[in-house]
Motif scaffolding. Structure first.
Motif, PDB file in Angstrom:
ATOM      1  N   MET A   1      20.972  20.305 -10.632  1.00  0.00           N
ATOM      2  CA  MET A   1      22.105  21.022 -11.168  1.00  0.00           C
ATOM      3  C   MET A   1      23.126  21.273 -10.055  1.00  0.00           C
ATOM      4  O   MET A   1      22.799  21.765  -8.983  1.00  0.00           O
ATOM      5  N   ILE A   2      24.362  20.934 -10.328  1.00  0.00           N
ATOM      6  CA  ILE A   2      25.444  21.130  -9.366  1.00  0.00           C
ATOM      7  C   ILE A   2      26.157  22.440  -9.689  1.00  0.00           C
ATOM      8  O   ILE A   2      26.506  22.702 -10.836  1.00  0.00           O
ATOM      9  N   THR A   3      26.351  23.269  -8.679  1.00  0.00           N
ATOM     10  CA  THR A   3      27.120  24.495  -8.858  1.00  0.00           C
ATOM     11  C   THR A   3      28.431  24.365  -8.105  1.00  0.00           C
ATOM     12  O   THR A   3      28.495  23.744  -7.045  1.00  0.00           O
ATOM     13  N   HIS A   4      29.459  24.960  -8.682  1.00  0.00           N
ATOM     14  CA  HIS A   4      30.777  24.937  -8.057  1.00  0.00           C
ATOM     15  C   HIS A   4      31.156  26.364  -7.693  1.00  0.00           C
ATOM     16  O   HIS A   4      31.378  27.183  -8.574  1.00  0.00           O
ATOM     17  N   LYS A   5      31.196  26.627  -6.415  1.00  0.00           N
ATOM     18  CA  LYS A   5      31.545  27.954  -5.925  1.00  0.00           C
ATOM     19  C   LYS A   5      33.062  28.109  -5.982  1.00  0.00           C
ATOM     20  O   LYS A   5      33.809  27.239  -5.528  1.00  0.00           O
ATOM     21  N   HIS A   6      33.523  29.218  -6.586  1.00  0.00           N
ATOM     22  CA  HIS A   6      34.951  29.483  -6.620  1.00  0.00           C
ATOM     23  C   HIS A   6      35.164  30.986  -6.718  1.00  0.00           C
ATOM     24  O   HIS A   6      34.288  31.725  -7.143  1.00  0.00           O
ATOM     25  N   GLY A   7      36.330  31.416  -6.293  1.00  0.00           N
ATOM     26  CA  GLY A   7      36.663  32.825  -6.406  1.00  0.00           C
ATOM     27  C   GLY A   7      37.609  33.275  -5.322  1.00  0.00           C
ATOM     28  O   GLY A   7      38.050  32.501  -4.476  1.00  0.00           O
ATOM     29  N   LEU A   8      37.898  34.541  -5.397  1.00  0.00           N
ATOM     30  CA  LEU A   8      38.830  35.164  -4.478  1.00  0.00           C
ATOM     31  C   LEU A   8      38.203  36.456  -3.997  1.00  0.00           C
ATOM     32  O   LEU A   8      37.858  37.324  -4.799  1.00  0.00           O
ATOM     33  N   SER A   9      37.999  36.566  -2.702  1.00  0.00           N
ATOM     34  CA  SER A   9      37.461  37.812  -2.153  1.00  0.00           C
ATOM     35  C   SER A   9      38.578  38.536  -1.424  1.00  0.00           C
ATOM     36  O   SER A   9      39.511  37.926  -0.906  1.00  0.00           O
ATOM     37  N   ILE A  10      38.457  39.854  -1.407  1.00  0.00           N
ATOM     38  CA  ILE A  10      39.508  40.679  -0.815  1.00  0.00           C
ATOM     39  C   ILE A  10      38.859  41.800  -0.012  1.00  0.00           C
ATOM     40  O   ILE A  10      37.810  42.316  -0.389  1.00  0.00           O
ATOM     41  N   GLY A  11      39.472  42.137   1.098  1.00  0.00           N
ATOM     42  CA  GLY A  11      38.943  43.218   1.914  1.00  0.00           C
ATOM     43  C   GLY A  11      39.929  43.606   2.992  1.00  0.00           C
ATOM     44  O   GLY A  11      41.054  43.113   3.047  1.00  0.00           O
ATOM     45  N   LEU A  12      39.496  44.497   3.848  1.00  0.00           N
ATOM     46  CA  LEU A  12      40.280  44.909   5.002  1.00  0.00           C
ATOM     47  C   LEU A  12      39.603  44.360   6.242  1.00  0.00           C
ATOM     48  O   LEU A  12      38.383  44.350   6.339  1.00  0.00           O
ATOM     49  N   GLN A  13      40.404  43.913   7.163  1.00  0.00           N
ATOM     50  CA  GLN A  13      39.897  43.388   8.419  1.00  0.00           C
ATOM     51  C   GLN A  13      40.649  44.073   9.542  1.00  0.00           C
ATOM     52  O   GLN A  13      41.865  44.248   9.462  1.00  0.00           O
ATOM     53  N   ARG A  14      39.919  44.481  10.554  1.00  0.00           N
ATOM     54  CA  ARG A  14      40.561  45.108  11.712  1.00  0.00           C
ATOM     55  C   ARG A  14      40.400  44.195  12.915  1.00  0.00           C
ATOM     56  O   ARG A  14      39.303  43.737  13.227  1.00  0.00           O
ATOM     57  N   VAL A  15      41.515  43.934  13.568  1.00  0.00           N
ATOM     58  CA  VAL A  15      41.525  43.163  14.800  1.00  0.00           C
ATOM     59  C   VAL A  15      42.262  44.017  15.818  1.00  0.00           C
ATOM     60  O   VAL A  15      43.428  44.359  15.630  1.00  0.00           O
ATOM     61  N   ASP A  16      41.548  44.395  16.869  1.00  0.00           N
ATOM     62  CA  ASP A  16      42.053  45.348  17.849  1.00  0.00           C
ATOM     63  C   ASP A  16      42.465  46.634  17.124  1.00  0.00           C
ATOM     64  O   ASP A  16      41.641  47.232  16.460  1.00  0.00           O
ATOM     65  N   LYS A  17      43.738  47.000  17.171  1.00  0.00           N
ATOM     66  CA  LYS A  17      44.173  48.249  16.531  1.00  0.00           C
ATOM     67  C   LYS A  17      44.869  48.024  15.198  1.00  0.00           C
ATOM     68  O   LYS A  17      45.316  48.967  14.564  1.00  0.00           O
ATOM     69  N   GLU A  18      44.986  46.776  14.780  1.00  0.00           N
ATOM     70  CA  GLU A  18      45.698  46.449  13.544  1.00  0.00           C
ATOM     71  C   GLU A  18      44.737  46.210  12.385  1.00  0.00           C
ATOM     72  O   GLU A  18      43.677  45.619  12.550  1.00  0.00           O
ATOM     73  N   PHE A  19      45.136  46.690  11.202  1.00  0.00           N
ATOM     74  CA  PHE A  19      44.408  46.413   9.974  1.00  0.00           C
ATOM     75  C   PHE A  19      45.178  45.391   9.162  1.00  0.00           C
ATOM     76  O   PHE A  19      46.410  45.415   9.128  1.00  0.00           O
ATOM     77  N   TYR A  20      44.446  44.506   8.505  1.00  0.00           N
ATOM     78  CA  TYR A  20      45.045  43.477   7.662  1.00  0.00           C
ATOM     79  C   TYR A  20      44.345  43.454   6.319  1.00  0.00           C
ATOM     80  O   TYR A  20      43.138  43.695   6.235  1.00  0.00           O
ATOM     81  N   LEU A  21      45.107  43.140   5.300  1.00  0.00           N
ATOM     82  CA  LEU A  21      44.512  42.797   4.025  1.00  0.00           C
ATOM     83  C   LEU A  21      43.995  41.375   4.205  1.00  0.00           C
ATOM     84  O   LEU A  21      44.744  40.493   4.621  1.00  0.00           O
ATOM     85  N   TYR A  22      42.724  41.176   3.954  1.00  0.00           N
ATOM     86  CA  TYR A  22      42.119  39.857   4.144  1.00  0.00           C
ATOM     87  C   TYR A  22      41.735  39.283   2.790  1.00  0.00           C
ATOM     88  O   TYR A  22      41.052  39.934   2.004  1.00  0.00           O
ATOM     89  N   LEU A  23      42.217  38.088   2.506  1.00  0.00           N
ATOM     90  CA  LEU A  23      41.883  37.395   1.266  1.00  0.00           C
ATOM     91  C   LEU A  23      41.306  36.032   1.609  1.00  0.00           C
ATOM     92  O   LEU A  23      41.770  35.387   2.550  1.00  0.00           O
ATOM     93  N   LYS A  24      40.310  35.628   0.853  1.00  0.00           N
ATOM     94  CA  LYS A  24      39.723  34.295   1.043  1.00  0.00           C
ATOM     95  C   LYS A  24      39.564  33.668  -0.328  1.00  0.00           C
ATOM     96  O   LYS A  24      38.953  34.245  -1.219  1.00  0.00           O
ATOM     97  N   ALA A  25      40.154  32.496  -0.486  1.00  0.00           N
ATOM     98  CA  ALA A  25      40.067  31.748  -1.738  1.00  0.00           C
ATOM     99  C   ALA A  25      39.142  30.555  -1.536  1.00  0.00           C
ATOM    100  O   ALA A  25      39.240  29.844  -0.534  1.00  0.00           O
TER     101      ALA A  25
END
Length: 126
Positions: A1-25
């Motif tokens: 059986m073949i599965t196809h992974k798909h979706g959109l994840s969302i979160g906050l990411q901090r790099v040094d002192k900056e926060f970013y909205l992080y999205l991965k498609a």
């Protein structure tokens, strides 16, 4: 059986002192993906007064959208487009680079594509 992974994840990411909205498609996004993620994004952005969001959008595994999902994406951009200061898109696909240029018509902040996350974060920090 073949599965196809798909979706959109969302979160906050901090790099040094900056926060970013992080999205991965991942994969080919569907209307159902947007039915789940849109209310979550709406609620998160509603709580921010005068948002000027910096976002890091990883599209390195994105294969595209179903037609209805592309429409959902456009509506989401129109609804929240004035809340973004900068959007860095990680991709190696030329069609996404063209899409980013078109998206800039609907979003008040800057949009730029990058091949690597390190370059994208450097630009977001400027």
């Amino acid at each position: 059986m073949i599965t196809h992974k798909h979706g959109l994840s969302i979160g906050l990411q901090r790099v040094d002192k900056e926060f970013y909205l992080y999205l991965k498609a991942i994969g080919k996004l569907t209307h159902e993906d947007y039915q789940i993620i849109t209310p979550m994004l709406d609620k998160a952005l509603k709580e921010i007064k005068e948002p000027k969001i910096k976002a890091l959008f990883d599209c390195s595994e994105l294969e595209g959208w179903e037609i209805k999902a592309a429409w959902d994406d456009l509506k989401l951009g129109l609804k929240h487009g004035n809340e973004f200061d900068k959007i860095a898109i990680i991709t190696n696909k030329s069609w996404l680079e063209i899409g980013a240029k078109i998206s800039s018509w609907f979003i008040s902040g800057e949009i730029k594509t990058f091949k690597a996350e390190k370059e994208a974060l450097s630009w977001l920090n400027k």
